[in-house]
Design a protein around this motif. Structure first.
Motif, PDB file in Angstrom:
ATOM      1  N   ALA A   1       0.844  -1.193   0.000  1.00  0.00           N
ATOM      2  CA  ALA A   1       0.000   0.000   0.000  1.00  0.00           C
ATOM      3  C   ALA A   1       0.878   1.242   0.000  1.00  0.00           C
ATOM      4  N   THR A   2       0.333   2.320  -0.553  1.00  0.00           N
ATOM      5  CA  THR A   2       1.037   3.605  -0.609  1.00  0.00           C
ATOM      6  C   THR A   2       0.109   4.694  -0.077  1.00  0.00           C
ATOM      7  N   TYR A   3       0.666   5.557   0.778  1.00  0.00           N
ATOM      8  CA  TYR A   3      -0.101   6.636   1.405  1.00  0.00           C
ATOM      9  C   TYR A   3       0.552   7.985   1.105  1.00  0.00           C
ATOM     10  N   LEU A   4      -0.271   8.969   0.798  1.00  0.00           N
ATOM     11  CA  LEU A   4       0.193  10.351   0.655  1.00  0.00           C
ATOM     12  C   LEU A   4      -0.428  11.161   1.780  1.00  0.00           C
ATOM     13  N   GLN A   5       0.401  11.752   2.607  1.00  0.00           N
ATOM     14  CA  GLN A   5      -0.056  12.492   3.781  1.00  0.00           C
ATOM     15  C   GLN A   5      -1.164  11.738   4.518  1.00  0.00           C
ATOM     16  N   GLY A   6      -0.896  10.455   4.729  1.00  0.00           N
ATOM     17  CA  GLY A   6      -1.809   9.638   5.513  1.00  0.00           C
ATOM     18  C   GLY A   6      -3.035   9.127   4.775  1.00  0.00           C
ATOM     19  N   ARG A   7      -3.172   9.487   3.492  1.00  0.00           N
ATOM     20  CA  ARG A   7      -4.324   9.045   2.697  1.00  0.00           C
ATOM     21  C   ARG A   7      -3.894   7.920   1.759  1.00  0.00           C
ATOM     22  N   GLN A   8      -4.613   6.779   1.803  1.00  0.00           N
ATOM     23  CA  GLN A   8      -4.211   5.667   0.956  1.00  0.00           C
ATOM     24  C   GLN A   8      -4.517   5.977  -0.511  1.00  0.00           C
ATOM     25  N   VAL A   9      -3.487   5.827  -1.363  1.00  0.00           N
ATOM     26  CA  VAL A   9      -3.684   6.075  -2.801  1.00  0.00           C
ATOM     27  C   VAL A   9      -3.428   4.817  -3.624  1.00  0.00           C
ATOM     28  N   TYR A  10      -2.966   3.757  -2.958  1.00  0.00           N
ATOM     29  CA  TYR A  10      -2.769   2.490  -3.668  1.00  0.00           C
ATOM     30  C   TYR A  10      -2.868   1.359  -2.666  1.00  0.00           C
ATOM     31  N   GLN A  11      -3.514   0.289  -3.092  1.00  0.00           N
ATOM     32  CA  GLN A  11      -3.508  -0.949  -2.298  1.00  0.00           C
ATOM     33  C   GLN A  11      -3.409  -2.117  -3.256  1.00  0.00           C
ATOM     34  N   ALA A  12      -2.494  -3.048  -2.978  1.00  0.00           N
ATOM     35  CA  ALA A  12      -2.329  -4.226  -3.829  1.00  0.00           C
ATOM     36  C   ALA A  12      -3.640  -5.006  -3.875  1.00  0.00           C
ATOM     37  N   ALA A  13      -3.948  -5.556  -5.024  1.00  0.00           N
ATOM     38  CA  ALA A  13      -5.270  -6.126  -5.288  1.00  0.00           C
ATOM     39  C   ALA A  13      -5.642  -7.278  -4.364  1.00  0.00           C
ATOM     40  N   ASP A  14      -4.699  -8.181  -4.087  1.00  0.00           N
ATOM     41  CA  ASP A  14      -5.063  -9.420  -3.404  1.00  0.00           C
ATOM     42  C   ASP A  14      -4.839  -9.377  -1.896  1.00  0.00           C
ATOM     43  N   VAL A  15      -4.805  -8.201  -1.324  1.00  0.00           N
ATOM     44  CA  VAL A  15      -4.604  -8.125   0.135  1.00  0.00           C
ATOM     45  C   VAL A  15      -5.928  -7.799   0.836  1.00  0.00           C
TER      46      VAL A  15
END
Ligand code: GUN
Ligand code: ZN
Length: 435
Positions: free
Chosen positions: A421-435
């Protein structure tokens, strides 16, 4: 202090200074918590047992077995070259003429540029890169498209319009005056607008006239805080061409120096074949080099000499240089950097490598007051890494006893799949599909 708005619990790693192999300069919390305020800035980082009692009312995301690290920083990348990554067979100058210049013409169309900008930013986020220094094309609308896309998702990006008034197809050239005027307008519109930062972008010496370089240097001098990026000494054919075009200059770097383009916020991509005098001038002016290993190998440009660069006290950031670079992943880039150094009898310690992608690149890009680690007050751009993301990684991870060994696996076997997962200023902008 600020009120805690949310918290993230996992193993947490960051750097407070250039690390030693013994681990000074590095902070690692096996079971840590990162606490953010309402605007996504860091207010605390510590062991879970220390912070948990104060967080009973705070929404806390828990990632057991995962590793949180600051988002990666890429100091040199071309967003329009998403369209030419993995193009066969050429070295620099033919690669530009045969692949890059035809593709960049499509970015005259705002909607086209906008679609590629979205895809490009998605790809960066998937790879855990949260900040990059980015080439657009000669078209100002490509820059508007890029910054608009970045602003929508809240990423901190540095980017600029290519300045190119000769030695390129007509559809890709500006003029000395129009290019600099358009750059000035873009600076007004975007520089320090939210998280966006502007970068004056003369493509490289051969594609700018003396007048364009003169006007660019003047604009840079009158635009405090604005960056400058270009290419330097990547390929022998390129270097010979610069010598022929600028016979009065003492070397390649002297072209940029003569027009006032050196300085602490100037980033020169490649710098593979430099003289001592050039390295000394880079050092004296606080200018830096972006080392682009996958690109240097793919185009057959040469092996960047990191040790010699550092012996002159010249800053070296690390970058993908997509689309001459062959991966958006800074993990893959570290893997190739390690091999470039091995070919020169050196290696790249994993502590140094992950420092490089985070606080190191932030310092070289003069952004370390804002990003690069989890110091209190910094913007919390971060990633969650999953060591169980592939069978091989999971298998080898199990065998590792030290943090250094685990990080070396990440940089040698890791790619986009490691990023959960990737967060910008605490906001999630990406999450891997199968998690
Ligand atoms: N030199 C001038 N333009 C470019 C470019 O787009 N990519 C690379 N790698 N080198 C360049
Ligand atoms: Zn480049």
């Amino acid at each position: 202090g600020s009120l805690a708005a949310q918290a993230f619990r996992a193993s947490i790693l960051d750097f407070t200074s250039a690390p030693t192999v013994e681990g000074s300069g590095l902070r690692f919390y096996e079971d840590g918590i990162l606490v953010l305020d309402q605007s996504g800035n860091v207010i605390a980082l510590d062991h879970a047992e220390v912070l948990l009692p104060s967080l009973s009312q705070v929404k806390t995301a828990h990632f057991p077995g995962k590793v949180i690290m600051p988002g990666f920083i890429d100091s040199h990348i071309h967003f329009p070259q998403t369209d030419v990554i993995a193009s066969y067979g050429e070295q620099l100058l033919d690669w530009l003429n045969n692949y890059t210049f035809p593709a960049e013409q499509r970015f005259a169309d705002y909607d086209y540029a906008s679609n590629v900008a979205e895809f490009f930013l998605d790809e960066l986020m998937r790879c855990g890169t949260t900040t990059a220094m980015v080439y657009c094309t000669v078209h100002p609308q490509s820059v508007d498209a890029f910054f608009s896309a970045s602003e929508r998702r809240g990423s901190r990006m540095i980017a600029g319009k290519v300045l190119m008034d000769r030695h390129a197809p007509d559809a890709l050239t500006d003029t000395a005056e129009s290019g600099v005027q358009e750059s000035a307008d873009l600076i007004d519109r975007w520089h320090s607008n939210g998280r966006q930062l502007y970068c004056l972008t003369p493509r490289f010496a051969p594609t700018s006239t003396e007048l364009q370089l003169t006007l660019s240097g003047e604009l840079l001098a009158s635009s405090p805080g604005v960056y400058m990026q270009t290419h330097l000494s990547e390929n022998h054919g390129e270097i010979a061409w610069v010598k022929a075009l600028f016979p009065e200059r003492k070397h390649y770097l002297d072209v940029y120096d003569h027009y006032g383009l050196l300085g602490p916020t100037s980033v020169f991509a490649h710098g593979i074949h430099l003289s001592d005098d050039e390295l000394q001038r880079l050092s004296d002016t606080g200018s830096s080099i972006a080392f682009c290993p996958t690109s240097n190998l793919f185009l057959g440009s040469g092996l960047f000499d990191l040790e010699r660069t550092r012996s002159f006290n010249v800053g070296a950031s690390i970058a993908t240089d997509v689309g001459a670079g062959t991966s958006f992943s800074q993990l893959h880039t570290l893997n190739e950097a390690y091999k470039v150094l091995q070919l020169q009898g050196l290696s790249l310690h994993p502590f140094e490598a992950f420092y490089w992608l985070t606080l190191g690149n932030a310092k070289t890009l003069r952004l370390d007051d804002k990003i690069g680690n989890f110091e209190t007050g910094k913007e919390a751009d971060f990633i969650v890494m999953n060591p169980q993301s592939t069978p091989l990684m999971a298998y080898r991870y199990e065998q590792c006893s030290s943090l250094a060994e685990k990080l070396f696996l990440f940089m040698t076997l890791g790619d986009d799949r490691l990023i959960q997962a990737t967060y910008l200023q605490g906001r999630q902008v990406y999450q891997a599909a199968d998690v």
